[in-house]
Design a protein around this motif. Structure first.
Motif, PDB file in Angstrom:
ATOM      1  N   GLN A 121      -5.637 -19.666   3.041  1.00 31.61           N
ATOM      2  CA  GLN A 121      -4.952 -18.621   1.584  1.00 31.61           C
ATOM      3  C   GLN A 121      -5.526 -17.099   1.539  1.00 31.61           C
ATOM      4  O   GLN A 121      -5.335 -15.831   1.851  1.00 31.61           O
ATOM      5  CB  GLN A 121      -5.386 -18.716   0.489  1.00 31.61           C
ATOM      6  N   ASN A 125      -3.305 -13.218   2.150  1.00 35.34           N
ATOM      7  CA  ASN A 125      -3.268 -12.545   0.864  1.00 35.34           C
ATOM      8  C   ASN A 125      -3.554 -11.246   2.133  1.00 35.34           C
ATOM      9  O   ASN A 125      -3.491 -10.336   1.899  1.00 35.34           O
ATOM     10  CB  ASN A 125      -4.969 -12.329   0.095  1.00 35.34           C
ATOM     11  N   ARG A 128      -0.595 -10.089   3.984  1.00 34.22           N
ATOM     12  CA  ARG A 128       0.764  -9.648   2.726  1.00 34.22           C
ATOM     13  C   ARG A 128      -0.265  -8.301   2.184  1.00 34.22           C
ATOM     14  O   ARG A 128       0.686  -7.435   1.811  1.00 34.22           O
ATOM     15  CB  ARG A 128       0.511 -10.472   1.972  1.00 34.22           C
ATOM     16  N   ASN A 129      -1.625  -7.934   1.993  1.00 30.44           N
ATOM     17  CA  ASN A 129      -1.708  -7.163   0.693  1.00 30.44           C
ATOM     18  C   ASN A 129      -2.073  -5.304   1.316  1.00 30.44           C
ATOM     19  O   ASN A 129      -2.069  -4.524   1.182  1.00 30.44           O
ATOM     20  CB  ASN A 129      -2.480  -7.058   0.313  1.00 30.44           C
TER      21      ASN A 129
END
Length: 164
Positions: A121, A125, A128-129
């Motif tokens: 995860q 993250n 995606r960021n």
């Protein structure tokens, strides 16, 4: 709202199909996007944000001189699974790039092969960021005996699609 990008939107119409038809349809579509993947007839067995499973049948088109899956096809399998798990998490304004493809051949393979690539995860993250970055994607390739004929390390980067 669930994460969405070009890849997840392309798969959405096939979600209602039975699993075997869904796998074949998605494999055919992405095989057209990446012709070498289509030529090798890779099958996308599972696609989620944390895991992608891709397989290849040991058939003449992908065999070496000893009738097992060719070394380049094994590398393609690992690269495809790892790249796809990055790709399903990447915003549309970013592009994935393989930086390092390391494949150590440790034993002769037997039969069909399967690659399982995973992300944590925390990795998701970041992908995606962060505007750009890189991630080492764990990928395990096993053959019909359940053994690993290769050990792989796939380092993927992502960057903006727009050049400055």
């Amino acid at each position: 709202m669930a994460f969405s990008n070009n890849i997840t939107r392309a798969m959405r119409p096939f979600q209602a199909l039975p699993e075997s038809l869904r796998q074949r349809a998605i494999s055919m579509i992405f095989g057209r996007v990446v012709p070498f993947v289509g030529t090798s007839a890779l099958l996308y067995e599972e696609i989620s944000e944390t895991r992608v499973i891709v397989s290849i049948k040991n058939r003449r088109k992908v065999q070496n001189h000893i009738k097992s899956v060719h070394a380049a096809a094994m590398a393609l399998l690992a690269e495809t699974a790892s790249g796809f798990v990055v790709g399903v998490n990447l915003p549309d304004d970013k592009m994935p790039l393989i930086k390092t493809l390391k494949v150590d051949y440790v034993r002769r393979s037997s039969g069909d092969l399967r690659a399982v690539a995973t992300l944590t995860q925390a990795d998701i993250n970041r992908i995606r960021n962060e505007p750009k970055g890189e991630v080492l994607v764990p990928v395990v390739v096993t053959d019909a005996t359940g053994e690993q004929p290769v050990n792989c390390e796939m380092l993927w980067a992502w960057t903006s699609k727009k050049r400055k």
